[in-house]
Design a protein around this motif. Structure first.
Motif, PDB file in Angstrom:
ATOM      1  N   ASP A  58      32.627  52.184 111.823  1.00  0.00           N
ATOM      2  CA  ASP A  58      33.811  51.434 112.251  1.00  0.00           C
ATOM      3  C   ASP A  58      33.453  49.969 112.426  1.00  0.00           C
ATOM      4  OD1 ASP A  58      36.174  50.509 113.270  1.00  0.00           O
ATOM      5  OD2 ASP A  58      36.131  51.706 115.098  1.00  0.00           O
ATOM      6  N   LEU A  59      34.000  49.119 111.549  1.00  0.00           N
ATOM      7  CA  LEU A  59      33.722  47.679 111.603  1.00  0.00           C
ATOM      8  C   LEU A  59      34.968  46.879 111.977  1.00  0.00           C
ATOM      9  CD1 LEU A  59      31.531  47.399 108.376  1.00  0.00           C
ATOM     10  CD2 LEU A  59      30.733  47.413 110.753  1.00  0.00           C
ATOM     11  N   GLY A  60      35.916  47.546 112.645  1.00  0.00           N
ATOM     12  CA  GLY A  60      37.145  46.849 113.025  1.00  0.00           C
ATOM     13  C   GLY A  60      38.131  46.825 111.874  1.00  0.00           C
ATOM     14  N   ALA A  61      39.007  45.816 111.888  1.00  0.00           N
ATOM     15  CA  ALA A  61      40.046  45.714 110.852  1.00  0.00           C
ATOM     16  C   ALA A  61      39.413  45.463 109.484  1.00  0.00           C
ATOM     17  CB  ALA A  61      41.014  44.587 111.197  1.00  0.00           C
ATOM     18  N   GLY A  62      40.025  46.023 108.455  1.00  0.00           N
ATOM     19  CA  GLY A  62      39.528  45.810 107.103  1.00  0.00           C
ATOM     20  C   GLY A  62      38.584  46.909 106.655  1.00  0.00           C
ATOM     21  N   ALA A  63      37.744  46.583 105.685  1.00  0.00           N
ATOM     22  CA  ALA A  63      36.822  47.564 105.120  1.00  0.00           C
ATOM     23  C   ALA A  63      35.833  48.051 106.169  1.00  0.00           C
ATOM     24  CB  ALA A  63      36.079  46.947 103.931  1.00  0.00           C
ATOM     25  N   ASN A  64      35.345  49.286 105.985  1.00  0.00           N
ATOM     26  CA  ASN A  64      34.429  49.863 106.959  1.00  0.00           C
ATOM     27  C   ASN A  64      33.046  50.102 106.346  1.00  0.00           C
ATOM     28  OD1 ASN A  64      34.598  52.272 105.426  1.00  0.00           O
ATOM     29  ND2 ASN A  64      36.397  52.936 106.580  1.00  0.00           N
ATOM     30  N   GLY A  65      32.178  50.736 107.135  1.00  0.00           N
ATOM     31  CA  GLY A  65      30.823  50.969 106.669  1.00  0.00           C
ATOM     32  C   GLY A  65      30.737  51.894 105.479  1.00  0.00           C
ATOM     33  N   ILE A  66      31.696  52.815 105.351  1.00  0.00           N
ATOM     34  CA  ILE A  66      31.714  53.714 104.198  1.00  0.00           C
ATOM     35  C   ILE A  66      31.993  52.922 102.917  1.00  0.00           C
ATOM     36  CG2 ILE A  66      32.910  55.673 103.136  1.00  0.00           C
ATOM     37  CD1 ILE A  66      33.267  56.790 105.977  1.00  0.00           C
ATOM     38  N   ASP A  67      32.873  51.926 103.016  1.00  0.00           N
ATOM     39  CA  ASP A  67      33.131  51.058 101.857  1.00  0.00           C
ATOM     40  C   ASP A  67      31.858  50.323 101.443  1.00  0.00           C
ATOM     41  OD1 ASP A  67      35.953  51.626 101.750  1.00  0.00           O
ATOM     42  OD2 ASP A  67      36.206  50.334 103.495  1.00  0.00           O
ATOM     43  N   VAL A  68      31.118  49.830 102.426  1.00  0.00           N
ATOM     44  CA  VAL A  68      29.854  49.144 102.131  1.00  0.00           C
ATOM     45  C   VAL A  68      28.875  50.102 101.456  1.00  0.00           C
ATOM     46  CG1 VAL A  68      27.859  47.952 103.127  1.00  0.00           C
ATOM     47  CG2 VAL A  68      30.146  47.523 104.044  1.00  0.00           C
ATOM     48  N   ALA A  69      28.837  51.339 101.940  1.00  0.00           N
ATOM     49  CA  ALA A  69      27.919  52.331 101.372  1.00  0.00           C
ATOM     50  C   ALA A  69      28.227  52.601  99.908  1.00  0.00           C
ATOM     51  CB  ALA A  69      27.999  53.626 102.174  1.00  0.00           C
ATOM     52  N   HIS A  70      29.493  52.597  99.549  1.00  0.00           N
ATOM     53  CA  HIS A  70      29.849  52.835  98.155  1.00  0.00           C
ATOM     54  C   HIS A  70      29.425  51.661  97.261  1.00  0.00           C
ATOM     55  CE1 HIS A  70      31.763  56.672  98.460  1.00  0.00           C
ATOM     56  NE2 HIS A  70      32.606  56.270  99.387  1.00  0.00           N
ATOM     57  N   ILE A  71      29.484  50.453  97.805  1.00  0.00           N
ATOM     58  CA  ILE A  71      28.977  49.293  97.062  1.00  0.00           C
ATOM     59  C   ILE A  71      27.482  49.456  96.807  1.00  0.00           C
ATOM     60  CG2 ILE A  71      28.543  46.809  97.177  1.00  0.00           C
ATOM     61  CD1 ILE A  71      31.130  46.567  98.818  1.00  0.00           C
ATOM     62  N   ILE A  72      26.767  49.854  97.859  1.00  0.00           N
ATOM     63  CA  ILE A  72      25.322  50.055  97.729  1.00  0.00           C
ATOM     64  C   ILE A  72      25.019  51.161  96.726  1.00  0.00           C
ATOM     65  CG2 ILE A  72      23.267  50.857  98.975  1.00  0.00           C
ATOM     66  CD1 ILE A  72      24.452  49.469 101.478  1.00  0.00           C
ATOM     67  N   GLU A  73      25.808  52.236  96.783  1.00  0.00           N
ATOM     68  CA  GLU A  73      25.594  53.374  95.891  1.00  0.00           C
ATOM     69  C   GLU A  73      25.736  52.975  94.417  1.00  0.00           C
ATOM     70  OE1 GLU A  73      26.818  58.037  96.323  1.00  0.00           O
ATOM     71  OE2 GLU A  73      28.452  56.577  96.356  1.00  0.00           O
ATOM     72  N   LYS A  74      26.650  52.041  94.140  1.00  0.00           N
ATOM     73  CA  LYS A  74      26.897  51.611  92.761  1.00  0.00           C
ATOM     74  C   LYS A  74      25.886  50.569  92.278  1.00  0.00           C
ATOM     75  CE  LYS A  74      31.893  52.420  92.874  1.00  0.00           C
ATOM     76  NZ  LYS A  74      33.244  51.790  92.867  1.00  0.00           N
ATOM     77  N   LYS A  75      25.493  49.666  93.185  1.00  0.00           N
ATOM     78  CA  LYS A  75      24.696  48.521  92.770  1.00  0.00           C
ATOM     79  C   LYS A  75      23.213  48.631  93.089  1.00  0.00           C
ATOM     80  CE  LYS A  75      28.271  44.924  92.927  1.00  0.00           C
ATOM     81  NZ  LYS A  75      28.601  43.577  93.469  1.00  0.00           N
ATOM     82  N   HIS A  76      22.859  49.459  94.057  1.00  0.00           N
ATOM     83  CA  HIS A  76      21.473  49.462  94.542  1.00  0.00           C
ATOM     84  C   HIS A  76      20.938  50.887  94.621  1.00  0.00           C
ATOM     85  CE1 HIS A  76      21.950  45.206  95.556  1.00  0.00           C
ATOM     86  NE2 HIS A  76      23.091  45.525  96.129  1.00  0.00           N
ATOM     87  N   LEU A  77      20.603  51.449  93.484  1.00  0.00           N
ATOM     88  CA  LEU A  77      20.043  52.793  93.437  1.00  0.00           C
ATOM     89  C   LEU A  77      18.705  52.830  94.174  1.00  0.00           C
ATOM     90  CD1 LEU A  77      20.777  53.720  89.712  1.00  0.00           C
ATOM     91  CD2 LEU A  77      22.040  54.440  91.743  1.00  0.00           C
ATOM     92  N   GLY A  78      18.518  53.857  94.968  1.00  0.00           N
ATOM     93  CA  GLY A  78      17.256  53.985  95.689  1.00  0.00           C
ATOM     94  C   GLY A  78      17.299  53.453  97.101  1.00  0.00           C
ATOM     95  N   THR A  79      18.383  52.786  97.495  1.00  0.00           N
ATOM     96  CA  THR A  79      18.511  52.312  98.875  1.00  0.00           C
ATOM     97  C   THR A  79      18.790  53.495  99.794  1.00  0.00           C
ATOM     98  OG1 THR A  79      19.363  50.147  98.227  1.00  0.00           O
ATOM     99  CG2 THR A  79      19.832  50.856 100.468  1.00  0.00           C
ATOM    100  N   ALA A  80      18.027  53.608 100.857  1.00  0.00           N
ATOM    101  CA  ALA A  80      18.278  54.646 101.860  1.00  0.00           C
ATOM    102  C   ALA A  80      19.400  54.169 102.770  1.00  0.00           C
ATOM    103  CB  ALA A  80      17.013  54.923 102.661  1.00  0.00           C
ATOM    104  N   THR A  81      20.508  54.878 102.754  1.00  0.00           N
ATOM    105  CA  THR A  81      21.671  54.490 103.553  1.00  0.00           C
ATOM    106  C   THR A  81      21.784  55.372 104.781  1.00  0.00           C
ATOM    107  OG1 THR A  81      22.870  53.718 101.595  1.00  0.00           O
ATOM    108  CG2 THR A  81      24.179  54.240 103.547  1.00  0.00           C
ATOM    109  N   ILE A  82      21.848  54.743 105.944  1.00  0.00           N
ATOM    110  CA  ILE A  82      21.948  55.473 107.207  1.00  0.00           C
ATOM    111  C   ILE A  82      23.178  54.982 107.960  1.00  0.00           C
ATOM    112  CG2 ILE A  82      20.860  56.002 109.407  1.00  0.00           C
ATOM    113  CD1 ILE A  82      18.168  55.548 108.140  1.00  0.00           C
ATOM    114  N   PHE A  83      24.086  55.898 108.269  1.00  0.00           N
ATOM    115  CA  PHE A  83      25.242  55.572 109.094  1.00  0.00           C
ATOM    116  C   PHE A  83      24.886  55.745 110.564  1.00  0.00           C
ATOM    117  CE2 PHE A  83      27.598  56.850 105.203  1.00  0.00           C
ATOM    118  CZ  PHE A  83      28.314  55.677 105.023  1.00  0.00           C
TER     119      PHE A  83
END
Length: 216
Positions: A58-83
């Motif tokens: 939860d990052l307040g109004a607008g895009a959230n952390g899940i949206d950021v994770a999807h960006i990472i998933e597409k652009k940065h293979l191998g990044t360990a993502t922790i919510f």
């Protein structure tokens, strides 16, 4: 700790927590980039290749952390993502949110313990997706199926059975049966002293916080 500096991005809208996470990671020999919003995180991700991403959902109004994770998933293979989440069961998020594959989930209230956090990070870096505190035995709502959790979330939003049926694309009678089963699984008895819907809502809020009403 290894001598090679690894790169991390921390996306957290609470400055105190963001600063604490940065301090812990710097002490563990990470090069740390911090962001207070998804937009700021996106700008940072355009210029770095992170080994690790610590994301508040939860990052307040607008895009959230899940949206950021999807960006990472597409652009940065191998990044360990922790919510980092206050939600003890990730199934309590809105049903239309598509969760990224391979992500880890840590209980946010425990990140002040550096040993706990760093151990979880090392596990996620070496075994992507293996840290799942949202799936631990004994968690709230564990006794409910995925469908029941989603219906309970909508009930806790205050929606009628008819509206829940519309949103879930089910018949009203099917929703009524699911809700009856939820009451049984949560051990909420039908009595003159207790309103079952209110009690179920109370249990949900205690477990996952107040749900937001999304447009649909």
């Amino acid at each position: 700790m290894p001598m090679t500096t690894r790169t991390a991005i921390v996306v957290e809208d609470e400055p105190l927590i963001r600063g604490l996470l940065e301090e812990i990671l710097v002490g563990a020999n990470f090069e740390v980039h911090t962001a207070g919003s998804a937009l700021e995180a996106r700008r940072i991700l355009n210029r770095i290749e992170p080994d690790l991403a610590l994301l508040d959902i939860d990052l307040g109004a607008g895009a959230n952390g899940i949206d950021v994770a999807h960006i990472i998933e597409k652009k940065h293979l191998g990044t360990a993502t922790i919510f980092l989440t206050k939600i003890p069961d990730i199934r309590a998020t809105p049903s239309q949110i598509e969760l990224p594959s391979g992500a880890s989930f840590l209980r946010k209230e425990l990140v002040g313990n550096p040993a706990y956090l760093l151990n979880a990070i090392e596990t996620a870096l070496t075994e992507l997706g293996k840290v799942r505190h949202d799936a631990e035995p004994g968690r709230p709502l564990e006794m409910l199926t995925n469908t029941q959790v989603q219906v309970l979330r909508l009930l806790a939003c205050g929606y009628t059975n008819a509206e829940i049926a519309r949103r879930r694309k089910k018949s009203v009678s099917a929703v009524e049966q699911i809700i009856k089963t939820i009451f049984v699984n949560l051990e909420i008895q039908d009595s003159l002293e207790l309103n079952q819907r209110v009690e179920a809502t109370r249990i949900y809020i205690r477990a996952a916080g107040v749900p937001s009403r999304e447009d649909k």
